[in-house]
Write a protein that holds these residues in place. Structure first.
Motif, short mmCIF file in Angstrom:
data_model
loop_
_atom_site.label_atom_id
_atom_site.label_comp_id
_atom_site.label_asym_id
_atom_site.label_seq_id
_atom_site.Cartn_x
_atom_site.Cartn_y
_atom_site.Cartn_z
N ARG A 402 64.23 72.56 65.96
CA ARG A 402 65.09 73.27 66.92
C ARG A 402 65.88 74.36 66.24
O ARG A 402 65.93 75.51 66.72
N ASP A 403 66.51 74.03 65.13
CA ASP A 403 67.35 75.01 64.44
C ASP A 403 66.53 76.22 63.99
O ASP A 403 66.98 77.38 64.10
N ALA A 404 65.30 75.95 63.51
CA ALA A 404 64.44 77.05 63.07
C ALA A 404 64.06 77.96 64.24
O ALA A 404 64.07 79.19 64.11
N ALA A 405 63.75 77.34 65.39
CA ALA A 405 63.37 78.14 66.56
C ALA A 405 64.55 78.93 67.10
O ALA A 405 64.42 80.11 67.45
N VAL A 406 65.71 78.29 67.18
CA VAL A 406 66.90 78.98 67.69
C VAL A 406 67.23 80.20 66.83
O VAL A 406 67.59 81.27 67.34
N ALA A 407 67.07 80.06 65.53
CA ALA A 407 67.40 81.17 64.61
C ALA A 407 66.47 82.36 64.79
O ALA A 407 66.82 83.49 64.41
N LEU A 408 65.29 82.12 65.37
CA LEU A 408 64.31 83.20 65.52
C LEU A 408 64.52 84.03 66.78
O LEU A 408 63.91 85.08 66.94
N VAL A 409 65.36 83.57 67.71
CA VAL A 409 65.57 84.28 68.98
C VAL A 409 66.92 84.99 68.95
O VAL A 409 67.96 84.35 68.81
N THR A 410 66.88 86.29 69.09
CA THR A 410 68.12 87.07 69.07
C THR A 410 68.18 87.98 70.29
O THR A 410 67.15 88.49 70.75
N PRO A 411 69.38 88.22 70.82
CA PRO A 411 69.49 89.10 71.99
C PRO A 411 69.41 90.56 71.56
O PRO A 411 69.85 90.94 70.47
N ALA A 412 68.85 91.38 72.42
CA ALA A 412 68.78 92.82 72.17
C ALA A 412 69.91 93.51 72.92
O ALA A 412 70.23 93.16 74.06
N VAL A 413 70.51 94.48 72.27
CA VAL A 413 71.57 95.25 72.92
C VAL A 413 70.98 96.11 74.03
O VAL A 413 71.58 96.29 75.09
N SER A 414 69.79 96.64 73.81
CA SER A 414 69.09 97.45 74.81
C SER A 414 67.60 97.37 74.51
O SER A 414 67.16 96.79 73.51
N TYR A 415 66.81 97.98 75.38
CA TYR A 415 65.35 97.99 75.16
C TYR A 415 64.99 98.75 73.89
O TYR A 415 63.90 98.54 73.33
N ASP A 416 65.89 99.57 73.40
CA ASP A 416 65.63 100.28 72.14
C ASP A 416 65.41 99.31 70.99
O ASP A 416 64.72 99.63 70.01
N ASP A 417 65.99 98.11 71.09
CA ASP A 417 65.85 97.11 70.02
C ASP A 417 64.44 96.55 69.92
O ASP A 417 64.15 95.78 69.00
N LEU A 418 63.57 96.90 70.88
CA LEU A 418 62.18 96.44 70.85
C LEU A 418 61.28 97.43 70.12
O LEU A 418 60.07 97.27 70.10
N ALA A 419 61.86 98.44 69.50
CA ALA A 419 61.10 99.55 68.92
C ALA A 419 60.09 99.09 67.88
O ALA A 419 59.00 99.68 67.76
N GLU A 420 60.41 98.06 67.11
CA GLU A 420 59.52 97.65 66.02
C GLU A 420 58.67 96.43 66.36
O GLU A 420 57.95 95.92 65.50
N ALA A 421 58.74 95.95 67.59
CA ALA A 421 57.95 94.77 67.97
C ALA A 421 56.46 95.11 67.97
O ALA A 421 56.05 96.21 68.37
N ASP A 422 55.65 94.16 67.53
CA ASP A 422 54.19 94.34 67.55
C ASP A 422 53.60 94.00 68.91
O ASP A 422 52.55 94.52 69.29
N LEU A 423 54.27 93.09 69.61
CA LEU A 423 53.85 92.69 70.96
C LEU A 423 55.10 92.58 71.82
O LEU A 423 56.08 91.95 71.42
N VAL A 424 55.08 93.21 72.99
CA VAL A 424 56.17 93.09 73.95
C VAL A 424 55.61 92.49 75.23
O VAL A 424 54.62 93.00 75.78
N VAL A 425 56.22 91.40 75.68
CA VAL A 425 55.78 90.71 76.90
C VAL A 425 56.85 90.92 77.96
O VAL A 425 58.01 90.56 77.77
N GLU A 426 56.46 91.52 79.06
CA GLU A 426 57.37 91.79 80.19
C GLU A 426 57.36 90.63 81.16
O GLU A 426 56.30 90.14 81.56
N ALA A 427 58.55 90.17 81.55
CA ALA A 427 58.66 89.09 82.54
C ALA A 427 59.85 89.36 83.45
O ALA A 427 60.81 88.60 83.51
N VAL A 428 59.79 90.50 84.16
CA VAL A 428 60.86 90.86 85.09
C VAL A 428 60.37 90.60 86.51
O VAL A 428 59.34 89.98 86.74
#
Length: 623
Positions: A402-428
């Protein structure tokens, strides 16, 4: 069973008893217990019914003109009861009594002493008519005659007899010893006393009787076979492979078998006969047998019983599938490698978005969770952490995981924070304009070569892809809710999607322990395209006053092995969501049979949307 015969005296090559059982005093009228039961036709279903009756304490007369079928029925009963003793489900004495109560005969005259006669011969009207009319002459006047048909007119068969008030349908489901549902089919000619007597008998067997009227397929098969027919048509159109279609319905809907494997089990010839009868009654194109069914049936490829249908089997009657040789062009085709994915972005803050973020984090991927505001993103991350806490409480994760998984998830201030992602999954939200606007944003901020995936379940993926300047990088990645629990992901390629993008999603699915199935970009993909017409047909059955909500749900759970009845599922999904999906399917395929049922539209208009509003097809206590 071949055509019936009635020689002067019965003899039994498969039983030490050479005469039919004597009549029970007082038995036989619809109000009396049905002590002696004759089963005509000792195939798989007839043998199963005979076993159920014998183990419940009835004297059972098994009748089949084929000595081999009679011997196989006796052997099957011996084996099944031996297994029951081994598993502690009955004693050795109870087994011996059940075996003693089952005797076999080669002709219909052995039915003379029976209180109830159940025919389960071939699903052909001429054969059933011949058997029923012969039984009408041979059985005692007060005996009840039951047909095991699931497609032919019970009323028409009853009218051929001199006792139509004592004729009904008795539809068991295979395997009869295990399946709880029995549809008791009354016609306009059946007396209430006959229906009551047979219904009481079914309950005494430990089965659940569901009362139905006389129409092809009754409840369970009436809903099931339309779905099976659509799956066959989907396969015939090469929209998806047989393995992907079957896996999609097993993993996406929790069904015990995929539709094509189930058709092989039922028998392609039987399925075609049932669909023909349903089409004759409804004229609904969804019930017109897919050409591939007729082709397989004409070729003698009837499924398991012939050793080949949609799949190949080791031998006729075997359940072991033999892998098909790979097509030469498939074997020669070079493998396409996917793009490397090290970091993942998830766009959205709802249940699906947080579930997907949890899936990737538990698999070791760093995840940036972006929403319409930093506050929404932070709340979504908190919900991921809470879900992981619950997984620890339930013993599905340890505290370190649990601790390892929680540490891997961080909130983004804006969509600009997704700039370096290799895969982006949209779920809106499931709104084309909203998704297109988001993908225009992702097109601007994401690095070149990033894979962009939409989780849409009903919108055209290509329309979303074309909102970007990189449609070759866009595909569908349709997770099922709840994403952490459901194994299926539909990988949707458009005509513009790059092969390496499809390969990337397959490789990612393997890393997050999901099962990918490939499908093209058309409404409903695999699961919803097969599921929602079935749900819509259930609503039509209800609005036609053929059966109640409770009866239809019970029939599909007990007879079809569905984890939820159609109305339970509709209320969980939401009637508004279901209506929207059905409208999309109807708009795309323009098939009149896919038009949403008016009753569903009326409930949505009234604000009765299911569990979320406290009322749908059922009422729910408000929380």
């Amino acid at each position: 069973m071949s055509r019936p015969s009635a020689p002067e005296s019965p003899e039994s090559p498969a039983s030490p008893a050479l005469t039919a059982p004597a009549a029970q005093p007082g038995a036989g009228s619809p109000a009396a217990p049905l002590s002696v039961v004759a089963v005509v036709g000792l195939g798989t279903m007839g043998t199963g019914i005979a076993e159920v009756m014998a183990r419940a304490g009835h004297e059972v007369v098994g009748i089949d003109t084929d000595p081999g079928a009679a011997r196989r029925a006796v052997t099957a009963l011996e084996r099944s009861t031996a297994r029951a003793v081994e598993r502690g489900r009955c004693t050795a004495d109870e087994r011996a009594d059940a075996l003693a109560r089952f005797r076999t005969f080669p002709d219909l005259r052995a039915s003379a002493a029976a209180d109830l006669v159940v025919e389960v011969v071939d699903e052909r009207y001429d054969i059933k008519r011949e058997v029923i009319t012969a039984l009408d002459r041979l059985a005692k006047p007060e005996a009840i005659l039951a047909t095991g048909t699931n497609a032919l007119s019970v009323t028409r068969l009853a009218a051929e007899t001199g006792r139509p008030d004592r004729v009904l349908g008795l539809h068991f489901f295979a395997p009869a010893p295990a399946m709880k549902l029995v549809e008791v089919v009354s016609t306009v000619l059946t007396s209430p006393q006959t229906t009551e007597a047979v219904t009481a008998l079914v309950r005494s067997l430990g089965k659940e009787p569901v009362p139905v009227g006389d129409r092809p397929g009754f409840i369970a098969d009436g809903l099931l076979f339309g779905y099976l027919n659509q799956a066959a048509a989907m396969f015939e159109a090469r929209y998806a492979t047989r393995e992907d279609i079957d896996a999609a319905m097993r993993l996406g809907c929790g069904l015990p078998m995929g539709p094509l494997a189930l058709l092989d089990l039922i028998g392609i010839d039987t399925a075609t006969t049932v669909l023909d009868a349903m089409y004759e009654a409804t004229r609904d194109r969804l019930h017109s047998p897919a050409p591939v069914l007729r082709q397989l049936a004409a070729a003698g490829l009837h499924g398991r019983k012939s050793g080949r249908g949609f799949y190949r089997y080791e031998a006729p009657g075997s359940s072991a599938v033999v892998p098909e040789p790979r097509a030469p062009e498939g074997a020669a085709a070079p493998a396409v490698r996917g793009r490397e994915v090290r970091t993942v972005g998830v766009a959205g803050s709802g249940t699906m978005a947080t579930g997907i973020a949890e899936v990737f984090a538990k698999a070791g991927f760093p995840v940036r969770l972006a929403a319409r505001s930093p506050e929404k993103a932070e709340r979504a991350v908190a919900r991921v952490a809470a879900a992981l806490d619950r997984a620890v409480t339930r013993g599905r994760l340890d505290a370190g995981q649990r601790d390892a998984a929680v540490a891997l998830v961080t909130p983004a201030v804006s969509y600009d924070d997704l700039a370096e992602a290799d895969l982006v999954v949209e779920a809106v939200a499931e709104d084309l304009f909203v998704k297109q606007e988001l993908f225009r944003t992702l097109d601007k901020v994401c690095r070149p070569g990033a894979v962009l995936a939409t989780t849409t379940s009903s919108l055209p993926v290509v329309a979303i892809a074309r909102a970007t300047g990189r449609p070759q990088d866009v595909a569908g990645m349709h997770f099922f809710n709840p994403a952490p629990a459901m194994k299926l992901v539909e990988v949707v390629s458009t005509v513009l999607t790059g092969d390496d993008v499809r390969a990337t999603l397959h490789e990612v699915c393997a890393k997050v322990r999901k099962h990918p199935v490939d499908c093209g970009d058309r409404a409903g993909f695999v699961v919803n395209a097969l599921l929602f017409p079935y749900l819509n047909n259930a609503v039509k059955m209800l609005q036609d006053h053929y059966a109640s909500v409770e009866a239809i749900d019970a029939a599909m759970k007990l007879g079809g092995g569905y984890p939820m009845g159609p109305f339970e599922l509709l209320d969980v999904v939401g009637l508004d969501v279901s209506l929207a999906i059905e409208q999309v399917l109807h708009d795309e395929f323009r098939d009149p049979g896919l038009a949403p049922a008016p009753l569903l539209e009326h409930l949505v208009s009234a604000g009765c949307l299911g569990r979320k509003t406290g009322r749908g097809f059922r009422e729910y206590a408000r929380r």
